[in-house]
Design an enzyme around this catalytic site. Sequence first.
Site, PDB file in Angstrom:
ATOM      1  N   ARG A 144     -62.536 -46.310 -21.514  1.00 28.43           N
ATOM      2  CA  ARG A 144     -63.959 -46.356 -21.865  1.00 28.43           C
ATOM      3  C   ARG A 144     -64.394 -45.095 -22.616  1.00 28.43           C
ATOM      4  O   ARG A 144     -65.527 -44.623 -22.424  1.00 28.43           O
ATOM      5  CB  ARG A 144     -64.832 -46.564 -20.626  1.00 28.43           C
ATOM      6  CG  ARG A 144     -64.613 -47.903 -19.941  1.00 28.43           C
ATOM      7  CD  ARG A 144     -65.580 -48.098 -18.792  1.00 28.43           C
ATOM      8  NE  ARG A 144     -65.280 -49.307 -18.035  1.00 28.43           N
ATOM      9  CZ  ARG A 144     -65.524 -49.468 -16.745  1.00 28.43           C
ATOM     10  NH1 ARG A 144     -66.096 -48.487 -16.060  1.00 28.43           N
ATOM     11  NH2 ARG A 144     -65.231 -50.597 -16.135  1.00 28.43           N
ATOM     12  N   ARG A 191     -71.251 -46.316 -23.305  1.00 32.57           N
ATOM     13  CA  ARG A 191     -72.654 -46.022 -23.059  1.00 32.57           C
ATOM     14  C   ARG A 191     -72.973 -44.560 -22.821  1.00 32.57           C
ATOM     15  O   ARG A 191     -74.148 -44.180 -22.842  1.00 32.57           O
ATOM     16  CB  ARG A 191     -73.147 -46.862 -21.870  1.00 32.57           C
ATOM     17  CG  ARG A 191     -73.253 -48.351 -22.178  1.00 32.57           C
ATOM     18  CD  ARG A 191     -73.666 -49.136 -20.951  1.00 32.57           C
ATOM     19  NE  ARG A 191     -72.593 -49.181 -19.966  1.00 32.57           N
ATOM     20  CZ  ARG A 191     -72.731 -49.679 -18.731  1.00 32.57           C
ATOM     21  NH1 ARG A 191     -73.916 -50.125 -18.343  1.00 32.57           N
ATOM     22  NH2 ARG A 191     -71.709 -49.701 -17.903  1.00 32.57           N
ATOM     23  N   ARG A 234     -75.699 -50.285 -30.133  1.00 36.85           N
ATOM     24  CA  ARG A 234     -75.825 -51.439 -29.223  1.00 36.85           C
ATOM     25  C   ARG A 234     -77.216 -52.041 -29.313  1.00 36.85           C
ATOM     26  O   ARG A 234     -77.386 -53.264 -29.328  1.00 36.85           O
ATOM     27  CB  ARG A 234     -75.511 -50.974 -27.800  1.00 36.85           C
ATOM     28  CG  ARG A 234     -75.942 -51.892 -26.668  1.00 36.85           C
ATOM     29  CD  ARG A 234     -75.152 -53.179 -26.639  1.00 36.85           C
ATOM     30  NE  ARG A 234     -75.542 -53.964 -25.481  1.00 36.85           N
ATOM     31  CZ  ARG A 234     -76.633 -54.708 -25.409  1.00 36.85           C
ATOM     32  NH1 ARG A 234     -77.457 -54.765 -26.438  1.00 36.85           N
ATOM     33  NH2 ARG A 234     -76.907 -55.416 -24.329  1.00 36.85           N
ATOM     34  N   ASP A 290     -63.526 -56.292 -24.904  1.00 45.85           N
ATOM     35  CA  ASP A 290     -63.768 -56.535 -23.488  1.00 45.85           C
ATOM     36  C   ASP A 290     -62.610 -57.346 -22.942  1.00 45.85           C
ATOM     37  O   ASP A 290     -62.025 -58.172 -23.663  1.00 45.85           O
ATOM     38  CB  ASP A 290     -65.084 -57.290 -23.281  1.00 45.85           C
ATOM     39  CG  ASP A 290     -65.507 -57.301 -21.818  1.00 45.85           C
ATOM     40  OD1 ASP A 290     -66.119 -56.313 -21.370  1.00 45.85           O
ATOM     41  OD2 ASP A 290     -65.195 -58.278 -21.118  1.00 45.85           O
ATOM     42  N   TYR A 340     -62.370 -62.924 -12.127  1.00 49.29           N
ATOM     43  CA  TYR A 340     -63.694 -63.121 -12.715  1.00 49.29           C
ATOM     44  C   TYR A 340     -63.978 -64.607 -12.952  1.00 49.29           C
ATOM     45  O   TYR A 340     -65.110 -65.077 -12.739  1.00 49.29           O
ATOM     46  CB  TYR A 340     -63.795 -62.367 -14.039  1.00 49.29           C
ATOM     47  CG  TYR A 340     -64.076 -60.896 -13.889  1.00 49.29           C
ATOM     48  CD1 TYR A 340     -65.335 -60.426 -13.539  1.00 49.29           C
ATOM     49  CD2 TYR A 340     -63.062 -59.962 -14.113  1.00 49.29           C
ATOM     50  CE1 TYR A 340     -65.590 -59.073 -13.408  1.00 49.29           C
ATOM     51  CE2 TYR A 340     -63.317 -58.599 -13.995  1.00 49.29           C
ATOM     52  CZ  TYR A 340     -64.576 -58.166 -13.633  1.00 49.29           C
ATOM     53  OH  TYR A 340     -64.827 -56.823 -13.511  1.00 49.29           O
TER      54      TYR A 340
END
Length: 348
Positions: free
Chosen positions: A24, A28, A37, A74, A151
Site C-alpha cells: 500500500r 490514502r 481519488r 485491488d 470475501y
Amino acid sequence: MSHDRLLRALAREPVDATPVWLMRQAGRYLPEYRKLREQAGSFLTLCQNPELACEVTLQPLRRFDFDAAILFSDILTIPEAMGLGLHFVAGEGPHFHHPVRTPDEIARLTVPDIDRELGYVPAAVELIRRELDGRTPLIGFAGSPWTLATYMVEGGPSKNYAHIKKLMYDAPEALHQLLDVLARSVAAYLNAQIAAGAQAVQIFDTWGGVLTPAGYREFSLAYMQAIVDALEPAPDGSRVPAILFTKGGGPWLESMADTGAAALGLDWTIDIDAARARVGDRVALQGNLDPAVLHARPAVIREHVRDVLARFGDGPGHVFNLGHGVTPDIKPDHVAALVDAVHEFSAR
C-alpha cells in the site's frame, strides 16, 4: 534495468543496499492520491482506468526513493469480473451484492476472460513500464484463492468467517471447486501481468492465518502452489520471481518455502532472524516492520528499521517491507524516514 536492487535481492544476489518497497505504498496517506481519488469519483474508476492506475502507481516514487513500484489495483478485481457486484461501503470496505454460498452458486462460476473482463490491468502494467523506462522494477499482484473465496462467500469483511468455514466443513468439495476456479483465474491474471511487463509478482494471502494448520495446507497453500507452478516466463524467457505473503503465516514458513516461490513475505508476528534460521537460503525474505511503528516519531522509526536489518544479518536475500500495508493515517514524512533509514543503515 538501471536500478535492479529488488530483483537481485529476490534472486539472493549481493546488493549495495537493502531494497525497500511497502505494501500500500500508493494510497490514502498521500494527499495527491486523495485529490485524484476525489476527481475520479470512485475507487473502482481508479483501478479500471489504466492512465489513472499508472498515475497512482507512480505517485509514491516521486516522493520516496523506493526500489520498486507496485501496480495500483485491488485483489478483488477477479471476483468483480465474475459478476458478483463489487462495491465499497464507507467505513466498512469491500462488499458484494451477490455472494456465493451454495454448491449451485459456485458451480456457475467460470474463469473470467482476462482480455475482455480484466484487460485494463495488463494495459496499466504496459503503461507503467513505459513510464518507468527501466528506472525501477514493477511488481504485479493478485489475491490468493483462499482470500478471494473468503470475501466472495462472506460477502465482505468478516470477524469470524462463519460462512466460509461452514462451507469448508459441511461441503469441502464445493469449496475446493471454488478454489480451483480461482486458482486458474489468478494464474491467468498474473500471467497476463507478466506478459505485459510485470517483473515480479506477489500473491496476497490476507486471511490464510485464520485457518488451522491442516486447513491452511489444504485450502490455501495447495492453491498458491498451483499458481506458482502455472506462472509463465517473461517475454524475454526469464523467470519472474513470485513472492508469497500470508498474514499470520509464521507457523508454515517451511511449507511455503517448498512451493518454489522466490521469496516469502513476513508479517510482524515473527522475528526475521528466526524465520531465516528456519528456511535457510532456500528463499529470500521480505519484511517485516510492524506497520504501527510508522505512527512513532522519525527517530524511533529509524531505530526499529535498524533492528529489523540487524536481525536479518549479513548476506543477500532481504527485501525490506512492512508486515502489512501502510495505513491511511500515516504521515508521508514518516515513510520517508523509513526509506532513508533502510538505505543508510544497510549500505553501511
